[in-house]
Design an enzyme around this catalytic site. Structure first.
Site, PDB file in Angstrom:
ATOM      1  N   ASP A 201      11.800   8.512   0.075  1.00 54.88           N
ATOM      2  CA  ASP A 201      12.209   7.926   1.518  1.00 54.88           C
ATOM      3  C   ASP A 201      13.695   7.785   1.172  1.00 54.88           C
ATOM      4  OD1 ASP A 201      12.026   7.127   4.426  1.00 54.88           O
ATOM      5  OD2 ASP A 201      12.807   5.226   3.585  1.00 54.88           O
ATOM      6  N   HIS A 325       8.333  13.018  11.344  1.00 57.44           N
ATOM      7  CA  HIS A 325       7.957  12.023  12.242  1.00 57.44           C
ATOM      8  C   HIS A 325       9.480  11.406  12.699  1.00 57.44           C
ATOM      9  CE1 HIS A 325       8.916  10.611   8.139  1.00 57.44           C
ATOM     10  NE2 HIS A 325       9.020   9.350   8.604  1.00 57.44           N
TER      11      HIS A 325
HETATM   12  C1  NOJ Z   1      13.331   7.694   6.796  1.00 58.10           C
HETATM   13  C2  NOJ Z   1      11.986   7.579   7.247  1.00 58.10           C
HETATM   14  O1  NOJ Z   1      11.467   8.827   7.419  1.00 58.10           O
HETATM   15  C3  NOJ Z   1      12.079   6.869   8.635  1.00 58.10           C
HETATM   16  O2  NOJ Z   1      10.604   7.014   9.340  1.00 58.10           O
HETATM   17  C4  NOJ Z   1      12.328   5.450   8.331  1.00 58.10           C
HETATM   18  O3  NOJ Z   1      12.374   4.657   9.460  1.00 58.10           O
HETATM   19  C5  NOJ Z   1      13.389   5.374   7.420  1.00 58.10           C
HETATM   20  N1  NOJ Z   1      13.421   6.081   6.429  1.00 58.10           N
HETATM   21  C6  NOJ Z   1      13.569   3.940   6.917  1.00 58.10           C
HETATM   22  O4  NOJ Z   1      12.439   3.755   5.933  1.00 58.10           O
END
Ligand code: NOJ
Ligand code: MG
Length: 533
Positions: A201, A325
């Protein structure tokens, strides 16, 4: 396929676990549910599934706020369910990639509770604490991705902590070696269990400016845009020191065989490719999101592909992503007909494709009424179209109640057309987008030119983007995509004249041979096999 790794010649499928399959009637998808649906993934023909976070979490950001990197949240099941899923997946030849969220924890993580307990706590420096500015305000102008300042004041200890996302997601201090070691231990925990890799992430966020300089204003920002875009994120992410961290992470994986490191990185191409690392010792696949933001026309797409190919470092393996997503559904961005062209593009380009669950059904963004909103971003900055719920709705499986997703009340509404747009119905329809995706994946697997051959631009004119894929002595493949609304003719170069049609996005043209001119119907894509050289 022997000289490429599985993550190079394979197709990756993203599962958003809350929305794939519920097994216990609580309306939220879970690990047992995913296990029940592995048949679909095998039938579709993908090679690996990436599962968005399943760790214990208060779910402020639906699992991207973690309280324990070594566990499974009860809403998704138990560790034993994970082990069963992994064993079943492996038994069917599917790899399993976990989401790893190293930039921030939950504010309920024991590390953060300790860290905030006093300025002298041993874990104080595990997070990013700064004194207030002279006027008592935040230490600098950095903004949070989900709205407002990125700094939260903690009255108990008189300092601010930094959070790039929600205030419930404090950023870890990756300059602290103890933090790094703890996170590498978490990686090893899952690698030892047998997972095949990680999607990391916000990888480009881990290291912040050592002087915490203010970010500059973004001249392109307009009212109605997301708050975060008021500033250019020059000092809050993509700092030079990040690359040694990525290399360390990669070294953790390299102690095991055949694992993959994927980085979630939203950066312009020239900065993105730096994440392959010096001597390719960084991420195997820095996610390439260009197709998500591209203007959907032949010229722009062709330029993006050519520029990306040209920017790749020696030994850097390409990859392509159409949706995830956090983004609007591809079928909503480009329309139902172009979604078929998009599927053909994704699955015929050079480089690993990642398919988002439901996109194989042509699922669209689902309207979410205000009282149904779940996403914290939509709650913080309502009405700007930033909410991510519309692209996270339950997978429709069949015609039964709740489309077979749950026996309870789904956590987000199903697509309104689920009675007809579901896996069972589309699998039985020889002309559906699902059938198309399955055939494209099968074609990609069958032809080395597609899963590991070279990419050669052929022609871009009007609405047509055409390219060749070529592998050794095998017959070249030609892909021609019509991004327009009218019939188009494409004159083929002499050595490409006379080709056998392998697949049309319409699924209704077979065993045709072409002459010197290729005719494409509106919004049609074709894959052809050229005559022997
Ligand atoms: C990227 C993720 O894909 C997203 O869904 C998330 O809200 C943010 N990073 C924070 O972790
Ligand atoms: Mg459930």
């Amino acid at each position: 396929m022997s000289d490429t790794a599985w993550w190079q010649h394979g197709t990756i499928y993203q599962v958003y676990p809350r929305s794939f399959q519920d097994s216990d009637g609580d309306g939220v998808g879970d690990l047992k549910g995913i296990r029940q649906r592995l048949d679909h993934l095998c039938w579709l023909g993908v090679d690996a599934l990436w599962i968005s976070p399943i760790y214990p979490s208060p779910m402020a950001d639906f699992g991207y706020d973690i309280t324990d990197y070594h566990g499974v949240d009860p809403i998704f099941g138990r560790m034993e369910d994970f082990d069963h899923l992994l064993a079943d997946a492996h038994g069917r030849g599917l790899k399993v990639i976990l989401d790893f969220v190293p930039n921030h924890t939950s504010d309920h993580h024991p590390w953060f509770m300790e860290s905030r307990s006093s300025r002298h706590n041993a874990k104080r420096d595990w997070y990013i604490w700064r004194d207030p500015a002279l006027d008592g305000g935040p230490p600098n102008n950095w903004l949070a991705n989900f709205g407002g300042s990125a700094w939260e004041y903690d009255p108990a200890t008189g300092q601010y902590y930094y959070h790039a996302f929600l205030k419930e997601q404090p950023d870890l201090n990756w300059r602290n070696p103890a933090v790094r070691e703890a996170m590498y231990d978490a990686l090893r925990f899952w690698l030892d269990r047998g997972v095949d890799g990680f999607r990391v992430d916000v990888l480009w966020h881990l290291i912040k400016d050592d002087q915490f300089r203010d970010n500059p204003p973004n001249p392109a920002w307009l009212p109605g845009h997301a708050g975060i875009d008021r500033l250019l994120q020059r000092y809050s992410c993509d700092r030079p020191e990040i690359h040694s961290v990525v290399a360390e992470m990669r070294a953790v994986l390299d102690a095991y065989s055949d694992r993959v490191l994927i980085g979630e990185i939203y950066l312009p191409i020239e900065r993105l490719v730096a994440y392959y690392g010096r001597d390719m010792a960084g991420a195997h696949l820095p996610f390439n999101f260009q197709l998500i933001f591209a203007a959907w026309n032949a010229r722009d797409i062709a330029r993006i592909v050519d520029d990306y190919e040209a920017a790749l470092p020696q030994g850097g393996w390409p990859n392509w992503v159409l949706g995830n997503h956090d983004q609007k559904r591809i079928a909503t961005r480009v329309g139902a007909a172009q979604a078929r062209v998009a599927a053909m593009l994704l699955l015929t380009l050079r480089g690993t494709p990642t398919l988002y669950y439901g996109d194989e059904l042509g699922l669209e963004n689902v309207p979410i009424a205000p009282e149904q909103v779940q996403d914290p971003w939509e709650k913080n900055e309502p009405g700007l179209g930033l909410g991510r719920d519309p692209a996270r709705t339950p997978m429709p499986w069949d015609e039964s109640e709740n489309a077979g997703f749950t026996l309870g009340k789904p956590w987000l509404p199903l697509n309104p057309d689920h009675a007809t747009r579901n896996v069972a119905a589309l699998a039985a329809d020889p002309n559906s987008i699902l059938t198309l995706c399955r055939q494209l994946i099968a074609l990609r697997r069958a032809y080395p030119a597609l899963h590991r051959g070279r990419y050669l631009p052929l022609r871009t004119e009007d609405d047509i983007f055409a390219f060749r894929r070529s592998c050794g002595q095998q017959r070249d493949l030609l892909v021609a995509l019509n991004f327009g609304q009218t019939v188009k003719r494409l004159a083929l170069p002499p050595d490409a004249a006379g080709a056998d049609l392998l697949l049309s996005t319409g699924l209704d043209r077979i065993r045709e041979s072409t002459g010197e001119v290729l005719q494409l119907r509106p919004r049609e894509g074709l894959v052809l096999q050229l005559m022997p050289r």
